[in-house]
Design a protein around this motif. Structure first.
Motif, PDB file in Angstrom:
ATOM      1  N   HIS A 105      15.250  30.279 -35.491  1.00 27.18           N
ATOM      2  CA  HIS A 105      15.218  30.499 -36.919  1.00 27.18           C
ATOM      3  C   HIS A 105      15.043  29.857 -37.492  1.00 27.18           C
ATOM      4  O   HIS A 105      14.864  30.438 -39.386  1.00 27.18           O
ATOM      5  CB  HIS A 105      16.365  31.629 -37.265  1.00 27.18           C
ATOM      6  CG  HIS A 105      16.382  32.607 -36.441  1.00 27.18           C
ATOM      7  ND1 HIS A 105      15.312  33.697 -36.515  1.00 27.18           N
ATOM      8  CD2 HIS A 105      17.251  32.962 -34.974  1.00 27.18           C
ATOM      9  CE1 HIS A 105      15.456  34.735 -35.970  1.00 27.18           C
ATOM     10  NE2 HIS A 105      16.861  34.465 -34.629  1.00 27.18           N
ATOM     11  N   VAL A 140      20.389  33.780 -38.139  1.00 23.97           N
ATOM     12  CA  VAL A 140      20.564  32.861 -38.886  1.00 23.97           C
ATOM     13  C   VAL A 140      21.987  32.074 -38.857  1.00 23.97           C
ATOM     14  O   VAL A 140      21.770  31.250 -37.759  1.00 23.97           O
ATOM     15  CB  VAL A 140      19.849  32.744 -40.301  1.00 23.97           C
ATOM     16  CG1 VAL A 140      19.160  31.183 -41.003  1.00 23.97           C
ATOM     17  CG2 VAL A 140      18.369  33.746 -40.141  1.00 23.97           C
ATOM     18  N   ASN A 179      15.505  30.642 -44.331  1.00 27.45           N
ATOM     19  CA  ASN A 179      16.034  32.411 -44.534  1.00 27.45           C
ATOM     20  C   ASN A 179      17.752  32.467 -44.290  1.00 27.45           C
ATOM     21  O   ASN A 179      18.043  33.476 -43.891  1.00 27.45           O
ATOM     22  CB  ASN A 179      15.594  32.754 -43.009  1.00 27.45           C
ATOM     23  CG  ASN A 179      14.002  33.668 -42.816  1.00 27.45           C
ATOM     24  OD1 ASN A 179      13.212  33.471 -44.410  1.00 27.45           O
ATOM     25  ND2 ASN A 179      13.388  33.350 -42.315  1.00 27.45           N
ATOM     26  N   ASN A 198      21.259  37.997 -42.617  1.00 26.02           N
ATOM     27  CA  ASN A 198      21.032  36.791 -42.158  1.00 26.02           C
ATOM     28  C   ASN A 198      22.009  36.196 -41.038  1.00 26.02           C
ATOM     29  O   ASN A 198      22.409  35.350 -40.975  1.00 26.02           O
ATOM     30  CB  ASN A 198      21.057  35.413 -43.646  1.00 26.02           C
ATOM     31  CG  ASN A 198      22.588  35.286 -43.970  1.00 26.02           C
ATOM     32  OD1 ASN A 198      23.781  36.495 -43.695  1.00 26.02           O
ATOM     33  ND2 ASN A 198      23.204  34.147 -44.760  1.00 26.02           N
TER      34      ASN A 198
END
Length: 878
Positions: free
Chosen positions: A700, A576, A567, A573
């Protein structure tokens, strides 16, 4: 590649045409040197394997646009028949013609023509079979555009080729270029070659003048209108008369108004008796395919007899590229070999000055240097030095399935020395070759041997095996639309010319083209993800190792990203990345609290320097040769291993970081100093083994797989505990719970799970702590509850330091908890356990501030342990 057997290695050299230094391309960048273009196109030739073609092996680029090509070579050629005036039978002519056509047809299927066919380039192996040499010269030079000499020999060139003139169009538009030669060009050359073979050798002997009818078989190579003229000219040159009628009517069906292609000729009835002697060549099945690789495998009845012959040439059974690789390790030097044969001649600088013209037209200086034209001499590379180096390698080593004991001393040497050790590399190459051919059945053995090292020659396939690539990857890659325009195309076009362009292979036009295709294939096949800058750097190692196999480069990249960068390429993002950087900050504090305190104090947080590290897995900051060594180890670890690499890099720069402030640190990382990669890898493994697996838990990260691969232990017995990702482990009540990013950032030290604590403390069912071999527990549990709570039940071997004695009710430090009791435990993993996670985090933060390493907190506190039955109550004192 096929085995060397009775072949030799040959080298020839030529110069690419030079480009002006003050001219730029349409993108504003300097023009790519023609030698780089040739080097890129050459790579395809290494994949062209056929029994009638000499295998290309390597190309190197030297000074002044010099290129040296290495290929399979044989001393005997068709030219030998003419020199000796040998009598050539009709059957032999048919054989030569048929075998040459086989090679030409195979080339045509790959979109190539020879264009340089002559008697010297039709070699003959030990069995008298045809091997076409220098067939790739026309392809690699872009149909002769990138060199200053013509491709081909005037005596053998077709009329239309000579009429076109030279093809030098490096700086012109495609519309002005001569059309590339087609398959029929080679048919003309072969016709002249066979006609010459049939007539010249016989014409030297008047008693055999009538043997001219042997040339009948070559008439089909010419247009009908040319035959009479060719025969007449040849007859007049040798002083006798031949008419077309003397050839008879038997071959009249072969006369054509235009030349056929090699494929057409192979189907001609004249070759019926020859074709039945040959079996149709089939391309070997690759490692990643839907076909059976061992469908036609034949083994002797007694396998033990394979190594009984001490005089057997085992080196000849190795592939040509392996032999050349070992030849280089044994001290082989291409330019030195060519210099010894006077192919390369060095000149004083004053002799290389260009000529100049005066106003009256008078010229001074050097004339055109003939050495810049093509010298088609092929120098045979001697294997004597290599064979002498390998004389002590026994035949049994060629049947290895495990590392032999005699390598135990060499294994302890630095990696750079091992990679240059000829004997060691031979044994490692043989071992990996056998294991990879049995992949995926021998996958566990590949992991085991990769922990030692990976031979550079097989690194591409070894990485694919470590990443678990399987199946028909070519079909999957071909099914992806890589041609339709997408919005990302513009960004890819901008990024590629800046990605590892110091490397000759990746900077070539072919490299750019392959970059675009692989990157676009990944973007198209992952619609839920987007292209972020850095993806090109991530692709570079896979493309370099699998330059001629885009499908494998794509498959490796597609397997790598979910494992280590899950991810990371979402459109948004940020959550993450922030979680990743926060865990990295906790890892710095866990392993090096002094450095962590300093960096936090000056505000030099990972957000300022570590995003390119992890987004590209260090490919943006290190050159490829360092990335190869780094990733050899990275691929053996789980998704948390990059944290350890990051900490190891910081520790190499530790002294400079501690001595500098914010601005100096920014400047330091803008041009990262030289990093010792071997030391970085060694220290990363040590850090990895000291890190509890749940300490790097990320919410994540990649979700658990259906069946986690726990078959391989990453770095030996000491790291078996960390061989698989924590996310892949079955979740229980003792597992670590997800934590909001805000709460995660508020804690300096990482949390570990209760199951990790139990495992690391090695608690037995009775609550007793097992001792390690050194006689000490691996971990120290610090219980910060009150004395009363501690007495009601605690972890065996834990130390009680009540929170109330160290901190006041408002959280202010009352007494340093690190003095006294904990001093003797400094350096071990210290896990702080309490009722409240807030108090445990504050206690751990203070330990970090006073530079206590390896401090963590127990996720969920003591409550997680109450239902395990592992808490003990001290015996009452009598």
């Amino acid at each position: 590649m096929r085995p060397l057997r009775d072949a030799q290695l040959g080298a020839f050299t030529f110069f690419a045409s030079a480009l002006p230094h003050d001219v730029c391309g349409s993108n504003g960048l300097p023009l790519t040197p023609n030698s780089i273009k040739i080097l890129g196109r050459f790579q395809l030739l290494k994949t062209i394997t056929h029994p009638r073609l000499c295998q290309y092996v390597d190309i190197t680029r030297g000074k002044h646009e010099r290129l040296v090509v290495v290929a399979e070579h044989y001393e005997s050629s068709l030219n030998d028949f003419q020199k000796l005036g040998a009598t050539v039978s009709t059957d032999k002519v048919l054989q030569i013609a048929y075998e040459t056509l086989e090679g030409l047809e195979f080339m045509n299927k790959h979109g190539m023509v020879h264009r340089a066919l002559n008697a010297q380039n039709v070699l003959m192996d030990g069995k008298g079979r045809v091997k076409l040499a220098k067939f790739g010269l026309y392809h690699m030079t872009d149909h002769g555009a990138d060199v200053d000499f013509p491709i081909g020999y005037p005596s053998y060139l077709a009329p239309e080729v000579i009429a076109q003139g030279p093809a030098h169009h490096s700086d012109t538009s495609q519309g002005d270029n001569p059309l590339p030669s087609g398959p029929k060009t080679d048919v003309w050359s072969l016709g002249v070659l066979l006609f010459e073979l049939c007539t010249v050798s016989s014409l030297t002997q008047p008693s055999r003048a009538l043997m001219i009818d042997r040339s009948l078989t070559c008439l089909c190579f010419f247009p009908l209108g040319c035959i009479d003229d060719i025969v007449t000219v040849l007859a007049e040159e040798h002083g006798f008369t031949i008419t077309l009628d003397s050839f008879g009517l038997a071959f009249s069906s072969m006369f054509r108004a235009c030349r056929p292609t090699p494929a057409d000729l192979l189907a001609d009835p004249v070759f019926e008796g020859v074709s039945c002697l040959y079996t149709l060549y089939q391309q070997p099945v690759g490692l990643f395919s839907s076909s059976l690789r061992c469908a036609h495998l034949e083994l002797p009845e007694d396998i033990g007899q394979l190594c009984k012959d001490d005089d057997e040439d085992y080196l000849g059974e190795r592939s040509i590229d392996e032999v050349y690789h070992l030849w280089c390790l044994a001290g082989g030097d291409l330019e030195k070999e060519l210099t010894n044969k006077e192919i390369i001649q060095s000149k004083p600088p004053v002799c290389t000055l260009p000529n100049f013209l005066l106003e009256d037209g008078e010229s001074f200086g050097q004339g055109r240097d003939r050495s810049f034209l093509l010298d088609d001499t092929t120098v045979t590379l001697s294997l004597c030095q290599l064979k002498n180096r390998l004389k002590d390698v026994s035949g049994e080593c060629h049947l290895l399935t495990e590392s032999p004991n005699e390598l135990s001393c060499t294994v302890n040497l630095p990696l750079i020395i091992r990679e240059r050790d000829t004997e060691y590399q031979l044994i490692r190459i043989i071992l990996f070759d056998r294991l990879l051919k049995a992949y995926p059945y021998k996958k566990n053995h590949v992991w085991k041997e990769a922990r030692v090292d990976i031979p550079p020659l097989v690194r591409g396939l070894a990485w694919a095996a470590l990443l678990g690539v399987e199946g028909d990857i070519q079909a999957k890659y071909d099914a992806i639309d890589k041609d339709t325009s997408i919005p990302t195309d513009r960004q890819i076009e901008v990024d590629i010319p800046r990605c590892h362009q110091y490397d000759e292979l990746l900077s070539s036009p072919q490299g750019h083209r392959k970059f675009r295709r692989v990157l676009k294939a990944w973007v198209v096949s992952h619609p839920e993800l987007v292209y972020w800058q850095g993806l090109d750097s991530l692709c570079a190692p896979f493309l370099w190792l699998n330059f001629n196999n885009e499908a494998l480069a794509y498959a490796c990249m597609s397997a790598f990203i979910p494992k280590y960068l899950y991810n990371f390429f979402l459109k948004d993002n940020s959550h993450v990345i922030q979680e990743y950087l926060t865990v990295f900050s906790q890892m710095i504090a866990f392993h090096d609290p002094e450095l962590s305190n300093h960096l936090n104090e000056i505000g030099f947080i990972p957000d300022l320097y570590a995003i390119p590290w992890f987004l590209t897995m260090f490919t943006h900051v290190f050159p490829l040769h360092k990335i190869f060594h780094l990733w050899d180890t990275l691929l053996l670890g789980n998704s948390s291993f990059p944290f350890c690499i990051g900490v190891a890099i910081l520790q190499q720069l530790r002294d400079r970081l501690l001595a500098n402030g914010f601005n100096e640190c920014i400047l330091l990382f803008s041009d990262l100093p030289e990093i010792d990669i071997e030391r970085c890898v060694r220290e990363s493994i040590s850090l990895f083994c000291w890190t509890p697996k749940s300490a790097t838990y990320r919410q994540h990260a990649q979700p658990p797989k259906a069946q986690a691969d726990r078959s391989a232990s990453c770095f030996g017995k000491t790291a078996t505990h960390y061989s698989s990702d924590y996310q892949d482990m079955p979740k229980t009540d003792l597992s670590r719970e997800p934590l909001a990013l805000r709460d995660l950032k508020a804690e300096v030290s990482p949390r570990i799970s209760a199951e990790d604590l139990i495992d690391l403390c090695e608690l037995s069912a009775g609550g007793q702590t097992k001792k390690s071999k050194a006689g000490k527990p691996k971990i120290l549990a610090v219980d910060i509850r009150s004395i009363e709570d501690f007495g009601r039940g605690h972890i065996s071997g834990s130390v009680n330091i009540p929170y109330s004695t160290a901190f006041s009710a408002d959280g202010e430090l009352a007494q340093c908890p690190a003095t006294g009791t904990l001093q003797s435990f400094r350096g071990r993993v210290i896990v702080v356990i309490g009722h409240s996670m807030k108090s445990a985090a504050m206690f751990a933060t203070h330990l970090v501030k006073v530079n206590y390493p390896r401090v963590a907190t127990l996720d969920g506190g003591i409550n997680k342990m109450k239902h395990t039955g592992l808490l003990t109550v001290p015996s009452p004192q009598i």
